[in-house]
Design a protein around this motif. Sequence first.
Motif, PDB file in Angstrom:
ATOM      1  N   VAL A   1     -29.297  -8.813 -26.730  1.00  0.00           N
ATOM      2  CA  VAL A   1     -27.995  -8.399 -26.225  1.00  0.00           C
ATOM      3  C   VAL A   1     -27.871  -6.891 -26.407  1.00  0.00           C
ATOM      4  O   VAL A   1     -27.984  -6.378 -27.524  1.00  0.00           O
ATOM      5  CB  VAL A   1     -26.852  -9.113 -26.975  1.00  0.00           C
ATOM      6  CG1 VAL A   1     -25.488  -8.666 -26.429  1.00  0.00           C
ATOM      7  CG2 VAL A   1     -27.002 -10.627 -26.871  1.00  0.00           C
ATOM      8  N   VAL A   2     -27.655  -6.162 -25.309  1.00  0.00           N
ATOM      9  CA  VAL A   2     -27.558  -4.696 -25.378  1.00  0.00           C
ATOM     10  C   VAL A   2     -26.207  -4.184 -24.862  1.00  0.00           C
ATOM     11  O   VAL A   2     -25.950  -2.975 -24.905  1.00  0.00           O
ATOM     12  CB  VAL A   2     -28.709  -4.016 -24.605  1.00  0.00           C
ATOM     13  CG1 VAL A   2     -30.049  -4.341 -25.253  1.00  0.00           C
ATOM     14  CG2 VAL A   2     -28.711  -4.430 -23.135  1.00  0.00           C
ATOM     15  N   GLY A   3     -25.354  -5.086 -24.393  1.00  0.00           N
ATOM     16  CA  GLY A   3     -24.031  -4.660 -23.933  1.00  0.00           C
ATOM     17  C   GLY A   3     -23.045  -5.799 -23.995  1.00  0.00           C
ATOM     18  O   GLY A   3     -23.366  -6.924 -23.584  1.00  0.00           O
ATOM     19  N   VAL A   4     -21.853  -5.510 -24.535  1.00  0.00           N
ATOM     20  CA  VAL A   4     -20.782  -6.517 -24.612  1.00  0.00           C
ATOM     21  C   VAL A   4     -19.438  -5.853 -24.357  1.00  0.00           C
ATOM     22  O   VAL A   4     -19.104  -4.854 -24.991  1.00  0.00           O
ATOM     23  CB  VAL A   4     -20.718  -7.201 -25.998  1.00  0.00           C
ATOM     24  CG1 VAL A   4     -19.555  -8.190 -26.051  1.00  0.00           C
ATOM     25  CG2 VAL A   4     -22.015  -7.906 -26.343  1.00  0.00           C
ATOM     26  N   VAL A   5     -18.677  -6.402 -23.410  1.00  0.00           N
ATOM     27  CA  VAL A   5     -17.269  -6.068 -23.232  1.00  0.00           C
ATOM     28  C   VAL A   5     -16.532  -7.393 -23.048  1.00  0.00           C
ATOM     29  O   VAL A   5     -16.874  -8.157 -22.135  1.00  0.00           O
ATOM     30  CB  VAL A   5     -17.024  -5.159 -22.009  1.00  0.00           C
ATOM     31  CG1 VAL A   5     -15.515  -4.980 -21.778  1.00  0.00           C
ATOM     32  CG2 VAL A   5     -17.682  -3.812 -22.183  1.00  0.00           C
ATOM     33  N   ASP A   6     -15.553  -7.670 -23.909  1.00  0.00           N
ATOM     34  CA  ASP A   6     -14.806  -8.930 -23.744  1.00  0.00           C
ATOM     35  C   ASP A   6     -13.344  -8.806 -24.177  1.00  0.00           C
ATOM     36  O   ASP A   6     -12.727  -9.788 -24.590  1.00  0.00           O
ATOM     37  CB  ASP A   6     -15.493 -10.079 -24.478  1.00  0.00           C
ATOM     38  CG  ASP A   6     -15.360 -10.010 -25.993  1.00  0.00           C
ATOM     39  OD1 ASP A   6     -14.983  -8.929 -26.516  1.00  0.00           O
ATOM     40  OD2 ASP A   6     -15.630 -11.027 -26.659  1.00  0.00           O
ATOM     41  N   LYS A   7     -12.780  -7.608 -24.042  1.00  0.00           N
ATOM     42  CA  LYS A   7     -11.408  -7.370 -24.496  1.00  0.00           C
ATOM     43  C   LYS A   7     -10.375  -7.384 -23.370  1.00  0.00           C
ATOM     44  O   LYS A   7      -9.166  -7.295 -23.633  1.00  0.00           O
ATOM     45  CB  LYS A   7     -11.330  -6.031 -25.223  1.00  0.00           C
ATOM     46  CG  LYS A   7     -12.229  -5.935 -26.448  1.00  0.00           C
ATOM     47  CD  LYS A   7     -11.947  -7.024 -27.458  1.00  0.00           C
ATOM     48  CE  LYS A   7     -12.840  -6.882 -28.683  1.00  0.00           C
ATOM     49  NZ  LYS A   7     -12.674  -8.028 -29.615  1.00  0.00           N
ATOM     50  N   TYR A   8     -10.810  -7.482 -22.135  1.00  0.00           N
ATOM     51  CA  TYR A   8      -9.858  -7.476 -21.021  1.00  0.00           C
ATOM     52  C   TYR A   8      -9.328  -8.885 -20.749  1.00  0.00           C
ATOM     53  O   TYR A   8      -9.973  -9.883 -21.075  1.00  0.00           O
ATOM     54  CB  TYR A   8     -10.511  -6.904 -19.758  1.00  0.00           C
ATOM     55  CG  TYR A   8     -10.934  -5.460 -19.902  1.00  0.00           C
ATOM     56  CD1 TYR A   8     -10.005  -4.463 -20.203  1.00  0.00           C
ATOM     57  CD2 TYR A   8     -12.269  -5.093 -19.751  1.00  0.00           C
ATOM     58  CE1 TYR A   8     -10.399  -3.142 -20.343  1.00  0.00           C
ATOM     59  CE2 TYR A   8     -12.666  -3.769 -19.881  1.00  0.00           C
ATOM     60  CZ  TYR A   8     -11.729  -2.797 -20.180  1.00  0.00           C
ATOM     61  OH  TYR A   8     -12.106  -1.489 -20.321  1.00  0.00           O
ATOM     62  N   LYS A   9      -8.160  -8.935 -20.107  1.00  0.00           N
ATOM     63  CA  LYS A   9      -7.480 -10.226 -19.918  1.00  0.00           C
ATOM     64  C   LYS A   9      -7.217 -10.558 -18.453  1.00  0.00           C
ATOM     65  O   LYS A   9      -7.206 -11.732 -18.073  1.00  0.00           O
ATOM     66  CB  LYS A   9      -6.157 -10.212 -20.687  1.00  0.00           C
ATOM     67  CG  LYS A   9      -5.429 -11.550 -20.711  1.00  0.00           C
ATOM     68  CD  LYS A   9      -4.206 -11.480 -21.623  1.00  0.00           C
ATOM     69  CE  LYS A   9      -3.496 -12.828 -21.701  1.00  0.00           C
ATOM     70  NZ  LYS A   9      -2.323 -12.775 -22.616  1.00  0.00           N
ATOM     71  N   TYR A  10      -7.002  -9.541 -17.614  1.00  0.00           N
ATOM     72  CA  TYR A  10      -6.508  -9.792 -16.262  1.00  0.00           C
ATOM     73  C   TYR A  10      -7.505  -9.361 -15.187  1.00  0.00           C
ATOM     74  O   TYR A  10      -8.546  -8.764 -15.475  1.00  0.00           O
ATOM     75  CB  TYR A  10      -5.177  -9.067 -16.059  1.00  0.00           C
ATOM     76  CG  TYR A  10      -4.086  -9.501 -17.014  1.00  0.00           C
ATOM     77  CD1 TYR A  10      -3.508 -10.759 -16.906  1.00  0.00           C
ATOM     78  CD2 TYR A  10      -3.660  -8.649 -18.036  1.00  0.00           C
ATOM     79  CE1 TYR A  10      -2.516 -11.161 -17.786  1.00  0.00           C
ATOM     80  CE2 TYR A  10      -2.673  -9.045 -18.920  1.00  0.00           C
ATOM     81  CZ  TYR A  10      -2.098 -10.302 -18.794  1.00  0.00           C
ATOM     82  OH  TYR A  10      -1.118 -10.698 -19.668  1.00  0.00           O
TER      83      TYR A  10
ATOM     84  N   GLY B   1     -13.627  -5.497 -16.000  1.00  0.00           N
ATOM     85  CA  GLY B   1     -14.135  -6.855 -16.141  1.00  0.00           C
ATOM     86  C   GLY B   1     -14.917  -7.009 -17.432  1.00  0.00           C
ATOM     87  O   GLY B   1     -15.610  -6.091 -17.886  1.00  0.00           O
ATOM     88  N   ASN B   2     -14.829  -8.172 -18.047  1.00  0.00           N
ATOM     89  CA  ASN B   2     -15.628  -8.467 -19.240  1.00  0.00           C
ATOM     90  C   ASN B   2     -17.037  -8.888 -18.819  1.00  0.00           C
ATOM     91  O   ASN B   2     -17.211  -9.590 -17.812  1.00  0.00           O
ATOM     92  CB  ASN B   2     -14.990  -9.596 -20.046  1.00  0.00           C
ATOM     93  CG  ASN B   2     -13.640  -9.208 -20.609  1.00  0.00           C
ATOM     94  OD1 ASN B   2     -13.428  -8.065 -20.998  1.00  0.00           O
ATOM     95  ND2 ASN B   2     -12.720 -10.159 -20.663  1.00  0.00           N
ATOM     96  N   PHE B   3     -18.048  -8.487 -19.606  1.00  0.00           N
ATOM     97  CA  PHE B   3     -19.417  -8.843 -19.233  1.00  0.00           C
ATOM     98  C   PHE B   3     -20.374  -8.699 -20.404  1.00  0.00           C
ATOM     99  O   PHE B   3     -20.072  -8.047 -21.409  1.00  0.00           O
ATOM    100  CB  PHE B   3     -19.903  -7.995 -18.060  1.00  0.00           C
ATOM    101  CG  PHE B   3     -20.047  -6.523 -18.360  1.00  0.00           C
ATOM    102  CD1 PHE B   3     -21.272  -5.982 -18.691  1.00  0.00           C
ATOM    103  CD2 PHE B   3     -18.948  -5.672 -18.305  1.00  0.00           C
ATOM    104  CE1 PHE B   3     -21.408  -4.626 -18.973  1.00  0.00           C
ATOM    105  CE2 PHE B   3     -19.068  -4.319 -18.572  1.00  0.00           C
ATOM    106  CZ  PHE B   3     -20.313  -3.793 -18.909  1.00  0.00           C
ATOM    107  N   LEU B   4     -21.540  -9.323 -20.249  1.00  0.00           N
ATOM    108  CA  LEU B   4     -22.655  -9.193 -21.180  1.00  0.00           C
ATOM    109  C   LEU B   4     -23.857  -8.613 -20.448  1.00  0.00           C
ATOM    110  O   LEU B   4     -24.069  -8.910 -19.266  1.00  0.00           O
ATOM    111  CB  LEU B   4     -23.086 -10.559 -21.727  1.00  0.00           C
ATOM    112  CG  LEU B   4     -22.208 -11.308 -22.711  1.00  0.00           C
ATOM    113  CD1 LEU B   4     -22.914 -12.603 -23.104  1.00  0.00           C
ATOM    114  CD2 LEU B   4     -21.921 -10.476 -23.935  1.00  0.00           C
ATOM    115  N   THR B   5     -24.661  -7.819 -21.158  1.00  0.00           N
ATOM    116  CA  THR B   5     -25.931  -7.346 -20.637  1.00  0.00           C
ATOM    117  C   THR B   5     -27.035  -7.753 -21.602  1.00  0.00           C
ATOM    118  O   THR B   5     -26.928  -7.508 -22.812  1.00  0.00           O
ATOM    119  CB  THR B   5     -25.943  -5.816 -20.467  1.00  0.00           C
ATOM    120  OG1 THR B   5     -24.840  -5.417 -19.660  1.00  0.00           O
ATOM    121  CG2 THR B   5     -27.238  -5.356 -19.803  1.00  0.00           C
TER     122      THR B   5
END
Length: 283
Positions: free
Chosen positions: A173-182, A193-197
């Motif tokens: 896992v080299v990227g994580v964003v998961d704080k957005y809601k809408y 947008g929330n996403f994983l890389t």
Amino acid sequence: MKKRINLIKFLIYTFTIISLLLGCKTSVLLPSIKYNQYEFGISLNYNKDTLNIKLNNPLHCPLRVLFFSSDEQLQKEFNKRNPITINSVSDTILTFVNIQKKDNEIRIISKLGDASKKIDTIELELPFLKNKKFKILQGSNTDFTHNTDWSRYALDFDLKTNDTICSATDGFVVGVVDKYKYSGKGSEWKPYGNFLTIYEPNSGVFTQYVHLVENGSLVKIGDKVYRGQKIALSGNTGLSTEEHLHFSCLIPVNNEDGLKSIPIEFVGGIKGINLKKGDTLKK
């Protein structure tokens, strides 16, 4: 006068009820914070006429770093080095001589991967649980959002909110964003947008899993993951008109985005470019 006020209240109440029945939504403001999918270390130190820059890459993938300066002389020196590639989980020190310390701004951009690495093609697992089946909402090279180098060969699956997403490859896992809601349908929603890389080091390929639900990551940066492992929960965040999983396979290139979409092939010889809207895939 009292009757008039009561009539106005009645009309407002009636309009509110009708709006709710028709499914009208109040507008949602764009998030006030932009989250980065990863962080890396950097420190700058001037010693007389020498500028030393220390870079630390904590990611389990190469990282390209580019420097920009408002000072013409310094920019010429940066141009001789840009982009600087730092190996996985390592650091480096850059030295620039005959540089006068000034109040000029130094801007830094980073991009994932090593664009000089030979890329090997790999077959991917379908990015959902075994014995599940999902339909394609949007195929490759389509006009809505899969029409640029960044997303040309991406696929959208009709996973619902909180459906489980599984890793299509081994890797890190080299990227994580998961704080957005809408979400929203305008292009201004793209960064939210929330996403994983995930990076597969043997092939040099990155995979991304996009539109996760808020707090929907089941992994963190640095985690080793395996094919079929549960990694996230699907959602409807960022540039999106309905809940789904946007899945793409990417390789490093020296362009503005730093990565470009490549054709997907799943285990069993299923080619992503042949999949159309409405096609069903079962794992």
